[in-house]
Design a protein around this motif. Structure first.
Motif, PDB file in Angstrom:
ATOM      1  N   THR A   3       1.654  -4.776   0.973  1.00 40.50           N
ATOM      2  CA  THR A   3       0.226  -4.495   1.060  1.00 40.50           C
ATOM      3  C   THR A   3      -0.009  -2.993   1.045  1.00 40.50           C
ATOM      4  O   THR A   3      -0.908  -2.500   0.382  1.00 40.50           O
ATOM      5  CB  THR A   3      -0.351  -5.109   2.343  1.00 40.50           C
ATOM      6  N   TYR A   4       0.777  -2.262   1.815  1.00 37.21           N
ATOM      7  CA  TYR A   4       0.790  -0.804   1.738  1.00 37.21           C
ATOM      8  C   TYR A   4       2.138  -0.389   1.171  1.00 37.21           C
ATOM      9  O   TYR A   4       3.183  -0.816   1.652  1.00 37.21           O
ATOM     10  CB  TYR A   4       0.594  -0.185   3.119  1.00 37.21           C
ATOM     11  N   ASN A   5       2.114   0.476   0.161  1.00 38.46           N
ATOM     12  CA  ASN A   5       3.358   0.889  -0.469  1.00 38.46           C
ATOM     13  C   ASN A   5       3.986   2.111   0.185  1.00 38.46           C
ATOM     14  O   ASN A   5       5.201   2.196   0.330  1.00 38.46           O
ATOM     15  CB  ASN A   5       3.109   1.176  -1.960  1.00 38.46           C
ATOM     16  N   ASN A   6       3.144   3.078   0.571  1.00 33.56           N
ATOM     17  CA  ASN A   6       3.674   4.350   1.033  1.00 33.56           C
ATOM     18  C   ASN A   6       2.727   4.947   2.086  1.00 33.56           C
ATOM     19  O   ASN A   6       1.587   5.305   1.768  1.00 33.56           O
ATOM     20  CB  ASN A   6       3.817   5.315  -0.155  1.00 33.56           C
ATOM     21  N   ILE A   7       3.177   5.055   3.322  1.00 34.94           N
ATOM     22  CA  ILE A   7       2.341   5.508   4.426  1.00 34.94           C
ATOM     23  C   ILE A   7       2.874   6.823   4.989  1.00 34.94           C
ATOM     24  O   ILE A   7       4.076   6.968   5.221  1.00 34.94           O
ATOM     25  CB  ILE A   7       2.298   4.462   5.564  1.00 34.94           C
ATOM     26  N   LEU A   8       1.959   7.769   5.203  1.00 36.23           N
ATOM     27  CA  LEU A   8       2.319   9.021   5.852  1.00 36.23           C
ATOM     28  C   LEU A   8       1.847   8.961   7.299  1.00 36.23           C
ATOM     29  O   LEU A   8       0.662   8.758   7.580  1.00 36.23           O
ATOM     30  CB  LEU A   8       1.653  10.211   5.151  1.00 36.23           C
TER      31      LEU A   8
END
Length: 303
Positions: A3-8
């Motif tokens: 659902t989220y690919n890349n989170i900072l």
């Protein structure tokens, strides 16, 4: 597909109980293939006094500080690093925190930023603009301010929609974008989406002087008008009417009250591209909402 690919995840230096990191860990439980970057900017201003030392001695001092921060982050991540292979940490040595964050955002494709909210009073914020507000102005990536609570499965998610100018293409697009981001979150936790519109009636002074004018009647008509617009939006997106709410009042009052009433895990609001005083207003509104409710705030910016 995650659902989220890349989170900072932007961490706070020397702070125990990193709420943003805890939220990232919860997201990983629902979406284990999501990449998470635990990011921290460090700088010791006493380093500026080391100019009399050799370059090697200066580097040794800097490396000692950076290594200590890396060890601290590794300790925060040790409970999940073996289970989730797509989590990493970055420690950046930089005097300007905002500059370091923006550089990281420009060089990597993130689809969500997690950051614990800063605490500033209104007067201080005009003198020293919080990094939170500057990020709201400068990035189009959704920014999630987490609070100290869990994200239970099947939790409620609340979207604050605006219909101040129903013919505005930008407003329509932002409402749809908010709904898409809420769907993304709902898919992650199998949650239920609620819609709310809160409006402050603005009555022209000439109308106020009319002998037959009724403020209550005007508010009732405004409420009915906005309810029709909200129900039209809800029907187009298959949201049941019992999950739709309309109110007259300040958005920073209505949202926290309703979020508490339905026990929401997150509230989503839109942020139009603004500068100057208008940018300060949206920052102050976010701060007021955060202070009054015990759930996350996800701010989505118009393109």
């Amino acid at each position: 597909m995650a659902t989220y690919n890349n989170i900072l995840v932007i961490l706070e230096p020397h702070v125990e109980g990193q709420i943003a990191l805890q939220r990232a860990k919860e997201i990983l439980k629902f979406s284990p293939t999501t990449k998470v970057t635990a990011f921290i900017v460090v700088y010791d201003f006493s380093y500026d006094l080391t100019q009399i030392l050799s370059i090697n001695e200066q580097n040794e001092i800097k490396n000692t500080i950076v290594n200590a921060e890396q060890e601290w982050i590794d300790k925060q991540l040790e409970d999940i690093q073996n289970e989730y292979p797509y989590i990493e940490r970055k420690v950046i040595w930089q005097r300007n925190t905002e500059e370091a964050i923006l550089k990281e955002l420009s060089t990597n494709k993130y689809d969500l930023i997690l950051k614990s909210p800063e605490k500033h009073n209104f007067i201080e914020s005009f003198i020293f603009t919080p990094i939170d507000w500057r990020l709201l102005r400068t990035t189009n990536i959704p920014l999630l301010f987490p609070k100290d609570h869990s994200w239970p499965e099947k939790a409620n998610i609340l979207i604050g929609l605006s219909f101040e100018n129903k013919d505005s293409k930008t407003q329509k697009m932002l409402n749809v974008l908010l709904f898409r981001k809420a769907q993304q979150l709902a898919k992650l936790i199998n949650g239920k989406i609620h819609l709310v519109n809160a409006t402050i009636p603005i009555v022209p002074s000439l109308i106020l002087n009319l002998p037959d004018f009724s403020n209550d009647l005007y508010n009732d008509k405004l409420l009915a008008h906005n309810k029709n617009l909200l129900m039209e939006f809800a029907q187009n997106h298959k949201i049941p009417k019992e999950q739709c709410h309309v109110a007259i009042g300040q958005i920073d009052e209505i949202l926290p009250e309703l979020a508490y009433e339905i026990d929401a895990c997150a509230v989503l609001i839109g942020n139009y591209a603004r500068n100057g005083i208008s940018a300060a207003i949206i920052g102050n509104t976010c701060e007021k909402i955060l202070d009054k409710m015990n759930c996350d705030l996800l701010v989505v910016k118009s393109s």
